[in-house]
Design a protein around this motif. Structure first.
Motif, mmCIF file in Angstrom:
data_model
loop_
_atom_site.group_PDB
_atom_site.id
_atom_site.type_symbol
_atom_site.label_atom_id
_atom_site.label_comp_id
_atom_site.label_asym_id
_atom_site.label_seq_id
_atom_site.Cartn_x
_atom_site.Cartn_y
_atom_site.Cartn_z
ATOM 1 N N ARG A 413 0.828 -1.202 0.000
ATOM 2 C CA ARG A 413 0.000 0.000 0.000
ATOM 3 C C ARG A 413 0.868 1.260 0.000
ATOM 4 O O ARG A 413 1.958 1.275 0.575
ATOM 5 C CB ARG A 413 -0.924 0.030 1.231
ATOM 6 N N TYR A 415 0.741 5.611 0.683
ATOM 7 C CA TYR A 415 -0.020 6.599 1.430
ATOM 8 C C TYR A 415 0.489 8.014 1.136
ATOM 9 O O TYR A 415 1.667 8.301 1.335
ATOM 10 C CB TYR A 415 0.086 6.341 2.937
ATOM 11 N N VAL A 432 -0.464 7.235 9.296
ATOM 12 C CA VAL A 432 -0.471 6.054 8.425
ATOM 13 C C VAL A 432 -0.926 4.814 9.192
ATOM 14 O O VAL A 432 -1.741 4.024 8.678
ATOM 15 C CB VAL A 432 0.936 5.829 7.827
ATOM 16 N N ARG A 435 -4.661 5.076 9.745
ATOM 17 C CA ARG A 435 -5.427 4.809 8.517
ATOM 18 C C ARG A 435 -5.426 3.328 8.173
ATOM 19 O O ARG A 435 -6.464 2.762 7.790
ATOM 20 C CB ARG A 435 -4.848 5.632 7.359
ATOM 21 N N ARG A 436 -4.271 2.682 8.278
ATOM 22 C CA ARG A 436 -4.159 1.278 7.897
ATOM 23 C C ARG A 436 -5.027 0.368 8.777
ATOM 24 O O ARG A 436 -5.820 -0.434 8.275
ATOM 25 C CB ARG A 436 -2.686 0.844 7.983
#
Length: 597
Positions: A413, A415, A432, A435-436
């Motif tokens: 992923r 970001y 981060v 969010r993950r």
């Protein structure tokens, strides 16, 4: 028995000529050799039975390195130079020798041409060294006959023997004008630099005449002389024809990594090589320019008289800062040296990637080694994070996933920063991680067994704060601590605790390094892509008629200036761009490219 690290490197050796350097556990060079085929020669040390000194040598080899050359002869010359420089323990015989001879034109009023064992700082002109000593001697005798200088001890009031037979210009009994010497020296230099057409043609003619007159011994002597000349003046890329101290930089770039080779030419020879590997954000040429300036901005750095670089590097900027000439050679021996440095840079980076691929296929027990070191029951999935920014701004992050020791690129992923200003790594880490794992909680997705942060205490604490305090998760978090070479050395579980060490020769340690390299490569590649698009996008904004929608169409369709500039008028119109704006785009991009060139 060779270690796994050496076994892997042996499998990647090129079937090319070069010099190899055997190293002990401290990284010290203990033996230097040369090979017509590096793969066969170096493998023979570890795949054959040995006795005596060779057995002792192999027992002390912990690693090896090599430099690729263009011929077996060049590998021999490089071997000589490296032995003289590093004085390896197991090269006793060559270490105590004087090496191979040079042909020297002395720096004096009545110069001589003679053989010398080494290059001295005496103003003389040196050519060589010549591995074929006998050929060098015979070529010297030939030059003394064809282009005579002084062969006597100086003025003695009468002609010497050599003056009587035309092999001395006569300093023994008269004053020889300097211009006469200079003309002879010019011819000798041209000859030893490889321009032997006139002499070769003359010898071939004499050889044919001797054979026609049945003077076969004379013809054979002339044939041998031709061979000696060819052996002596053969072009050699690792040898510089002048004595200018120069450093040569070249690179190879792939997958977001830059491999740099630095060749140090001293006393007309390749005396030393340095190699560097690092992930980059900007263009290869920009990064190399920055690297060169930093390379000399260090303690005890010695500047050469000249620097050679590939095209695209900012020569003017480097020259202004360092106050020495910086050039890009287009042909000749300097160009050959530059290309040889580039060839070695490619081999080093290719080896790195192939070692990574080989290690990915050997993951048995590696995950468990990491789990045991961190006191975790078992690990099947690791998620690792890293950040990147450009001079304190434009921070981005990325995550890679390793499952049972193998990268799962479908789960990687990227970001973009949404809330953090400037290079605040704590805030960026918290954003981060939040969010993950908020997303995984909402989707009821599987959580990792371990989270790794590529950094130190700051990133570790920020990640644990979000995971444990905000989200109430019990996922182990550790930081990958780097050493002075920016390579993973240890793991850190919590601030103030002792570092968790892994055996540097273990599969767990290799896996940890692969994870660090992969997440760093991934985030740098992502950052470079964004930076490139941002730079191109800002250029498009300056073109009349190009608004946000048109700019986005162009970036999405083409992605780069070269592809965009090569698009035809019809191609641009197919995107819904008017003919007037399409013409503006083509004209503006062509002007930008010319400016960049």
């Amino acid at each position: 028995m060779a270690s796994e690290h050496i076994e892997q490197k042996l499998a990647l050796l090129p079937e090319l000529p070069g010099s190899y350097q055997m190293k002990d556990k401290d990284g010290k060079i203990i033996y230097v050799g040369k090979a017509k085929n590096l793969k066969n020669r170096v493998r023979s040390y570890f795949k054959s039975e040995h006795t005596g000194k060779t057995e002792q040598l192999v027992a002390n080899i912990a690693d090896f390195d090599f430099i690729v050359t263009s011929s077996e002869k060049e590998s021999l010359l490089l071997e000589i130079t490296l032995i003289q420089k590093y004085q390896p323990y197991y090269n006793i015989r060559l270490k105590r020798g004087t090496g191979y001879p040079y042909i020297k034109i002395t720096n004096e009023r009545d110069p001589q041409i003679l053989l010398a064992n080494e290059v001295a700082d005496d103003g003389g002109h040196y050519f060589g060294p010549y591995p074929n000593v006998y050929a060098a001697q015979e070529t010297l005798h030939f030059l003394q006959k064809v282009y005579p200088l002084r062969r006597c001890n100086g003025y003695q009031g009468r002609p010497c023997l050599y003056a009587n037979i035309g092999q001395c210009l006569g300093a023994c009994y008269k004053e020889v004008p300097e211009e006469v010497y200079n003309e002879q020296i010019k011819k000798i230099k041209r000859f030893l630099d490889g321009d032997t057409k006139v002499v070769t043609k003359m010898l071939q003619k004499k050889m044919a005449e001797a054979a026609a007159n049945l003077a076969y011994e004379r013809a054979a002597d002339l044939r041998d002389q031709l061979k000696f000349i060819e052996a002596t003046v053969e072009k050699q890329k690792i040898i510089s024809r002048d004595g200018t101290p120069r450093d040569i930089f070249n690179f190879y770039m792939n997958r977001g990594w830059l491999s740099v080779q630095v060749f140090f030419i001293r006393q007309a020879r390749l005396m030393k090589r340095e190699k560097r590997l690092f992930a980059i954000v900007g263009s290869a040429q920009e990064e190399l320019t920055s690297f060169i300036l930093q390379f000399y901005n260090r303690q005890n750095a010695v500047l050469p008289k000249e620097i050679l670089v590939p095209a695209g590097v900012d020569k003017e900027a480097i020259s202004q800062v360092l106050n020495i000439p910086v050039r890009t050679p287009q042909r000749g021996e300097k160009r050959a040296l530059l290309e040889l440095a580039g060839k070695n840079a490619k081999i080093v980076l290719d080896e790195k990637f192939r070692l990574l691929e080989m290690n990915e296929s050997k993951t048995s027990g590696a995950m468990q080694e990491i789990a045991d070191a961190l006191n975790i029951p078992e690990i099947h999935r690791i998620e690792a994070f890293d950040h990147s920014h450009l001079q304190g701004s434009d921070m981005v992050s990325a995550m890679v996933v390793f499952e049972d020791g193998v990268p799962n690129k479908n789960k990687y992923r990227k970001y973009k920063n949404k809330t953090v200003e400037n290079a605040d790594e704590r805030a960026e880490t918290m954003e981060v991680i939040r969010r993950r794992y908020t997303r995984l909680l909402k989707e009821h997705s599987e959580m990792p067994d371990l989270i790794l942060m590529d950094g130190g205490v700051i990133q570790l604490n920020a990640a644990r704060e979000v995971i444990e305090d905000e989200l109430g998760l019990s996922i182990p978090v550790a930081a990958m601590v780097k050493n002075d070479q920016h390579k993973t050395a240890d793991l850190l579980k919590e601030e103030g605790a002792a570092h968790v060490h892994l055996d540097p020769n273990s599969q767990g340690f290799y896996l940890l390094q692969r994870i660090q390299d992969e997440v760093h490569r991934f985030v740098i590649t992502f950052h470079r892509q964004l930076h490139s698009k941002s730079s191109l996008g800002s250029r498009l904004d300056g073109i009349a008629g190009v608004g946000p929608k048109t700019r986005q169409k162009l970036l999405t369709t083409y992605g780069s200036m070269n592809k965009m500039a090569s698009a035809s008028l019809d191609d641009l119109k197919k995107l819904g761009i008017s003919e007037r704006v399409a013409n503006n785009i083509r004209i503006s991009l062509a002007a930008m490219q010319n400016h960049d060139d």
